[in-house]
Design a protein around this motif. Structure first.
Motif, short mmCIF file in Angstrom:
data_model
loop_
_atom_site.label_atom_id
_atom_site.label_comp_id
_atom_site.label_asym_id
_atom_site.label_seq_id
_atom_site.Cartn_x
_atom_site.Cartn_y
_atom_site.Cartn_z
N ALA A 1 -0.55 23.45 -11.10
CA ALA A 1 -0.13 23.24 -12.49
C ALA A 1 -1.34 23.12 -13.40
O ALA A 1 -1.37 23.71 -14.50
CB ALA A 1 0.74 21.99 -12.59
N ARG B 1 -2.78 26.61 -14.10
CA ARG B 1 -2.00 27.39 -15.07
C ARG B 1 -2.25 26.89 -16.49
O ARG B 1 -2.43 27.68 -17.43
CB ARG B 1 -0.50 27.29 -14.75
CG ARG B 1 -0.08 27.97 -13.46
CD ARG B 1 1.43 28.08 -13.37
NE ARG B 1 2.10 26.79 -13.46
CZ ARG B 1 2.39 26.02 -12.42
NH1 ARG B 1 2.02 26.39 -11.20
NH2 ARG B 1 3.03 24.88 -12.57
N ILE B 2 -2.25 25.58 -16.65
CA ILE B 2 -2.43 25.00 -17.98
C ILE B 2 -3.84 25.29 -18.50
O ILE B 2 -4.03 25.64 -19.67
CB ILE B 2 -2.15 23.49 -17.93
CG1 ILE B 2 -0.67 23.24 -17.59
CG2 ILE B 2 -2.52 22.83 -19.26
CD1 ILE B 2 -0.38 21.82 -17.19
N ASP C 1 -4.17 28.91 -19.61
CA ASP C 1 -3.52 29.12 -20.91
C ASP C 1 -4.39 28.59 -22.06
O ASP C 1 -4.57 29.26 -23.09
CB ASP C 1 -2.16 28.42 -20.94
CG ASP C 1 -1.11 29.13 -20.12
OD1 ASP C 1 -1.32 30.31 -19.75
OD2 ASP C 1 -0.06 28.51 -19.82
N ARG D 1 1.07 19.89 -24.07
CA ARG D 1 2.43 20.39 -23.84
C ARG D 1 2.66 20.71 -22.37
O ARG D 1 3.71 20.38 -21.80
CB ARG D 1 2.68 21.66 -24.68
CG ARG D 1 2.87 21.42 -26.16
CD ARG D 1 3.60 22.59 -26.81
NE ARG D 1 2.99 23.87 -26.46
CZ ARG D 1 2.10 24.50 -27.22
NH1 ARG D 1 1.70 23.95 -28.37
NH2 ARG D 1 1.61 25.67 -26.85
N GLY D 2 1.68 21.33 -21.76
CA GLY D 2 1.82 21.69 -20.35
C GLY D 2 1.91 20.48 -19.45
O GLY D 2 2.72 20.45 -18.50
N ALA E 1 4.86 19.30 -16.89
CA ALA E 1 4.56 19.32 -15.45
C ALA E 1 4.47 17.93 -14.84
O ALA E 1 4.87 17.73 -13.68
CB ALA E 1 3.25 20.07 -15.20
#
Length: 270
Positions: free
Chosen positions: A12, A15-16, A19, A56-57, A61
């Motif tokens: 996680a 991915r964050i 981004d 936000r991520g 998560a």
């Protein structure tokens, strides 16, 4: 459901960070406004955009875990208490490198458990490098120009020789650190920006990173997690492990680090 395992949490974070790094890199290439905080340190649109993406991520998560993020703290927003598990975020470490057109800036996310940074990711979008650390595993990930993973391999600290290859800050040199370096048997000194210094130690490309100048916990936690996962250590000048969490004081000073030395294999100061 929120991630339960260390692998899911680190995935996680990856991915964050990617981004956020993609957004920061677009602003790096195209240019963005630079402002200055009350302490005279620079802050850009990229810092704020990346932090918003990360916040936000993380809320999606890992809901319920306290998050300490640099730009939020600068605006006076800090969790009242951290507990045994919390997250430290530096959305753009190395803002001076970013503003200066150098590619050493990074996105940092770390999970701290009982004062120890255990899971961390450090993403350098301009270089296409992402470093990941969690208990038992440290990796270097190379991303292509479309921000997709091109390769992934484990990294580990190297064992040092008598002369140490030393990493020093590109933009934050100070007399105390120079004095500390002078006390060591030096092979080469390399200047590198941001938390990449921890990652280069983790990858076995240098031996030691001493730092006496001011740093904050969000500057170091993610890189420190990668280094520890790769077999290295980070300690205060008296040899105690560097720990994380609120210290005595008020406001952001509660998150200031003492002087420290990050080491790869058997590197020793002095």
């Amino acid at each position: 459901m929120p991630p339960a395992s260390d692998e899911e949490i680190s995935s996680a974070f990856e991915r964050i960070a990617i981004d956020a790094g993609r957004a920061a890199y677009a602003l790096f290439k195209n240019g963005c406004k630079v402002e200055h905080k009350p302490d005279k340190s620079p802050v850009t649109e990229a810092d704020r955009a990346a932090e918003e993406i990360i916040q936000r991520g993380l809320a999606a998560a890992l809901p319920g875990i306290a998050v300490v993020a640099e730009e939020a703290v600068a605006e006076g927003r800090m969790p009242a208490a951290l507990g045994d598990e919390f997250i430290l975020v530096d959305p753009l470490d190395g803002t001076r490198e970013f503003v200066g057109g150098r590619g050493d800036f990074t996105v940092n996310i770390a999970l701290v458990r009982k004062s120890v940074p255990e899971i961390g990711v450090v993403y350098a979008p301009a270089r296409g490098w992402l470093f990941v650390g969690r208990p038992g595993l440290a990796e270097k990930v190379v991303l292509d120009e479309t921000f997709q993973v091109a390769s992934r391999h484990r990294v580990h600290v190297r064992q040092s020789g008598d002369a140490l290859d030393i990493l020093a800050s590109h933009s934050h040199k100070d007399a105390a650190t120079e004095h500390l370096i002078a006390s060591m048997k030096v092979g080469k000194v390399h200047t590198v920006g941001s938390s990449l210094k921890f990652c280069l130690l983790a990858a076995g490309e240098a031996d030691i990173y001493p730092r006496c100048g001011p740093t904050m916990q969000w500057d170091t936690a993610a890189g420190d997690a990668v280094l520890r996962a790769a077999g290295g250590t980070t300690s205060t000048l008296d040899g105690a492990p560097l720990i994380y969490g609120y210290r005595e004081g008020s406001g952001s000073s509660r998150l200031a680090n003492p002087a420290f030395i990050a080491r790869g294999g058997k590197a020793k100061a002095g």
